[in-house]
Design a protein around this motif. Structure first.
Motif, mmCIF file in Angstrom:
data_model
loop_
_atom_site.group_PDB
_atom_site.id
_atom_site.type_symbol
_atom_site.label_atom_id
_atom_site.label_comp_id
_atom_site.label_asym_id
_atom_site.label_seq_id
_atom_site.Cartn_x
_atom_site.Cartn_y
_atom_site.Cartn_z
ATOM 1 N N ALA A 39 6.047 -1.108 6.144
ATOM 2 C CA ALA A 39 7.264 -0.639 5.471
ATOM 3 C C ALA A 39 7.442 -1.315 4.119
ATOM 4 C CB ALA A 39 8.479 -0.881 6.367
ATOM 5 N N VAL A 40 7.146 -2.600 4.059
ATOM 6 C CA VAL A 40 7.308 -3.305 2.776
ATOM 7 C C VAL A 40 6.318 -2.756 1.746
ATOM 8 C CG1 VAL A 40 7.046 -5.539 1.617
ATOM 9 C CG2 VAL A 40 8.346 -5.381 3.765
ATOM 10 N N ARG A 57 -1.203 7.412 3.097
ATOM 11 C CA ARG A 57 -0.778 6.762 4.344
ATOM 12 C C ARG A 57 -1.559 7.322 5.529
ATOM 13 N NH1 ARG A 57 4.085 4.092 6.265
ATOM 14 N NH2 ARG A 57 3.577 3.502 8.409
ATOM 15 N N ILE A 61 13.932 -4.034 3.794
ATOM 16 C CA ILE A 61 13.231 -2.769 3.570
ATOM 17 C C ILE A 61 14.184 -1.826 2.853
ATOM 18 C CG2 ILE A 61 12.064 -0.822 4.669
ATOM 19 C CD1 ILE A 61 11.499 -2.768 7.040
ATOM 20 N N GLY A 62 13.796 -1.403 1.660
ATOM 21 C CA GLY A 62 14.599 -0.461 0.898
ATOM 22 C C GLY A 62 13.941 0.905 0.869
ATOM 23 N N GLU A 63 14.645 1.875 0.271
ATOM 24 C CA GLU A 63 14.170 3.259 0.122
ATOM 25 C C GLU A 63 14.379 4.038 1.430
ATOM 26 O OE1 GLU A 63 13.130 4.222 -2.958
ATOM 27 O OE2 GLU A 63 13.571 2.157 -3.525
ATOM 28 N N TYR A 72 10.125 3.368 9.129
ATOM 29 C CA TYR A 72 10.034 2.064 9.798
ATOM 30 C C TYR A 72 10.793 2.085 11.126
ATOM 31 C CZ TYR A 72 11.080 -2.542 11.364
ATOM 32 O OH TYR A 72 11.221 -3.625 12.190
ATOM 33 N N THR A 129 11.450 5.237 3.585
ATOM 34 C CA THR A 129 10.691 4.104 4.117
ATOM 35 C C THR A 129 11.428 3.482 5.296
ATOM 36 O OG1 THR A 129 9.928 3.691 1.865
ATOM 37 C CG2 THR A 129 9.525 1.966 3.468
ATOM 38 N N ALA A 170 4.959 0.281 1.797
ATOM 39 C CA ALA A 170 5.382 1.656 1.484
ATOM 40 C C ALA A 170 6.580 1.660 0.538
ATOM 41 C CB ALA A 170 5.714 2.408 2.771
ATOM 42 N N MET A 171 7.486 0.699 0.721
ATOM 43 C CA MET A 171 8.637 0.575 -0.186
ATOM 44 C C MET A 171 8.165 0.309 -1.617
ATOM 45 S SD MET A 171 11.600 -2.380 -0.172
ATOM 46 C CE MET A 171 10.454 -3.722 -0.568
ATOM 47 N N PRO A 182 4.545 -2.721 11.793
ATOM 48 C CA PRO A 182 5.438 -1.737 11.159
ATOM 49 C C PRO A 182 6.228 -2.320 9.984
ATOM 50 C CG PRO A 182 5.515 -1.466 13.538
ATOM 51 C CD PRO A 182 4.679 -2.710 13.278
ATOM 52 N N ALA A 183 6.660 -3.574 10.098
ATOM 53 C CA ALA A 183 7.436 -4.177 8.999
ATOM 54 C C ALA A 183 6.562 -4.382 7.757
ATOM 55 C CB ALA A 183 8.063 -5.501 9.447
ATOM 56 N N ARG A 222 6.368 3.276 -3.142
ATOM 57 C CA ARG A 222 7.341 4.285 -3.572
ATOM 58 C C ARG A 222 8.067 3.869 -4.854
ATOM 59 N NH1 ARG A 222 10.962 8.497 -1.594
ATOM 60 N NH2 ARG A 222 13.074 8.051 -2.279
#
Lengths: 210, 210
Positions: free
Chosen positions: A91-92, A71, B63-65, B72, B68, A94-95, A87-88, A98
Motif C-alpha cells: 500500500a505504501v 500491479r 496510507i493515503g490516496e 489495502y 490505495t 502504491a500510494m 499488504p501494508a 500514484r
C-alpha cells in the motif's frame, strides 16, 4: 501474455520497465499511435478505451491502465516484488506510485496534450474529443515545478521514492522525469541535488532502456 | 486503525463505503475541511499531502490516496474480497475502479474545483495553490456526459461495473454519480436505463449511507 504498446507512449514505458526489472516473458505488440491504430476497430476489440498499453493474458482476459497492469504483473509473478511483501508495504508503494502519477506524470501529460499541435481536439486521452485549453499549459508547468520541489524533499528523506529500496514508484517517477524532459522542456531544475543523485542511480538500471 | 476523513469528502466516502461493505473496525476521525484543518501542522504531520482520507495503522504506518486505502483494507481483511480472488480478477476490478475514477470521479472533481467560489486559488487538491480555469467547467461537463454514456454501455453488458458481482468499482461509480448529482448538477440523464437500474440496486445497499 501480450502487451499492446508503443515505443512513444510513456504510459507503456512504465509497464515495459517493470517487465524488464522482473525479467518477465511478455510479447510486445506495437500499436502505431501515429496512424491512430489505437482507435481502429481491431484495437478497440482488444481495449475499448482506445489507449495503450493493454495486457492480454493467455486466457484472453484484457487488463488496461498502466498502474493496474504493473500491479498485476508484480502480483502474478515470482518475488522479489517491486511493491513489497506485506499488504501494508504494498500500500505504501502504491500510494507513492500514484502520487508520482497524479502530481507528476499526469501533469506533464496534461501540459503536452493541451499544447501539441497534433493533438488538437484530443486534449484528453481516449475516444472522446475535447478541445485544447491553452491556460492548462501554464498550470501544468506550475504543477511540474511543484512536483520537482516535492520530489526533492522526499528524496532528501529516503534513497528511493517509497523508501530504502527501488520500487514501482521509482519507475513512474523516472518515466515522469524523462517525459517532462523530452516532451515538455522541463528537465530536473538546477539545485535539485537529491533528485539528480536519485536520477543517476535509477536511470543507470538496465530497465531504464525499456 | 484510524481513518482521517470528512463527511463532505467524496473521496473519503469511497473508503467509508468499503469499510461498511466489509464490516471493518476502523475508527473515524473527522477533519474539518471548512476550517482547512487538512492544511494544519497537526494534520500535515499525519498526511503531508494535506488531503483526506488518510488511514493510520496501529503501528503508525500512514496510507493515503482513496483507491490505495480501499485496496489495502480489502487485501488485509478476511474474504469475501471486493476485488476478487485471483490476481487477474483483482486487476480487472482495479482497472474498472480506476476508469470510474479517471473518467467520472476526477471529471466531476475538476469541474467542482474550477467552479466553486470557495475554492478560488485552490483548483487542484493538495497544498499548492492554482488559479481556477473557467474553461474547465464546460470540459468537465462534457466529460461527465461521456462518462454517463460509457457507463450506460458497460451496464448494458453486465449487472455491475466490473462484471456480475458488486465490487470496489461500483463503490467509486456510486460515489461519482452522487457527487455529480449533488455538487455538479449532473444527475443520471434521461434515457440511461441501465445506469438507473444499477443505481437503484447499489444505492439501496446499506453501505451507501456511509
Amino acid at each position: 501474455m501480450k502487451l499492446y504498446h508503443s515505443n512513444g507512449s510513456p504510459n507503456a514505458r512504465r509497464v515495459r520497465m517493470l517487465i524488464a526489472e522482473k525479467g518477465l516473458d511478455v510479447e510486445l505488440v506495437p500499436v502505431d499511435l501515429g496512424s491512430r491504430e489505437q482507435h481502429s476497430n481491431a484495437y478497440l476489440a482488444i481495449n475499448p478505451r482506445g489507449v495503450v498499453p493493454a495486457l492480454v493474458l493467455d486466457d484472453g482476459t484484457v487488463i488496461g491502465e498502466a498502474p493496474t497492469i504493473m500491479r498485476y504483473l508484480d502480483d502474478a509473478s515470482a518475488p522479489p516484488s517491486l511493491y513489497g511483501t506485506t499488504p501494508a508495504e504494498k500500500a505504501v508503494v502504491a500510494m507513492w506510485e500514484r502520487r508520482m502519477e497524479t502530481e507528476g506524470f499526469a501533469a506533464v501529460m496534461e501540459g503536452v496534450r493541451n499544447a501539441a499541435g497534433g493533438l488538437k481536439g484530443r486534449a484528453v486521452s481516449g475516444l472522446h474529443g475535447y478541445e485544447q485549453i491553452p491556460d492548462l499549459i501554464d498550470r501544468s508547468k506550475q504543477r511540474v515545478a511543484n512536483f520537482y520541489d516535492d520530489l526533492e524533499a522526499q528524496l532528501g528523506r529516503s534513497a528511493y521514492v517509497a523508501g530504502d529500496r527501488f520500487s514501482a514508484a521509482d519507475i513512474t517517477a523516472l518515466a515522469t522525469v524523462d517525459f517532462a524532459t523530452k516532451a515538455f522542456s522541463m528537465p530536473i531544475p538546477e539545485g535539485r541535488s537529491a533528485v539528480k543523485r536519485w536520477y543517476a542511480v535509477v536511470s543507470s538500471r538496465s530497465s531504464a532502456t525499456a
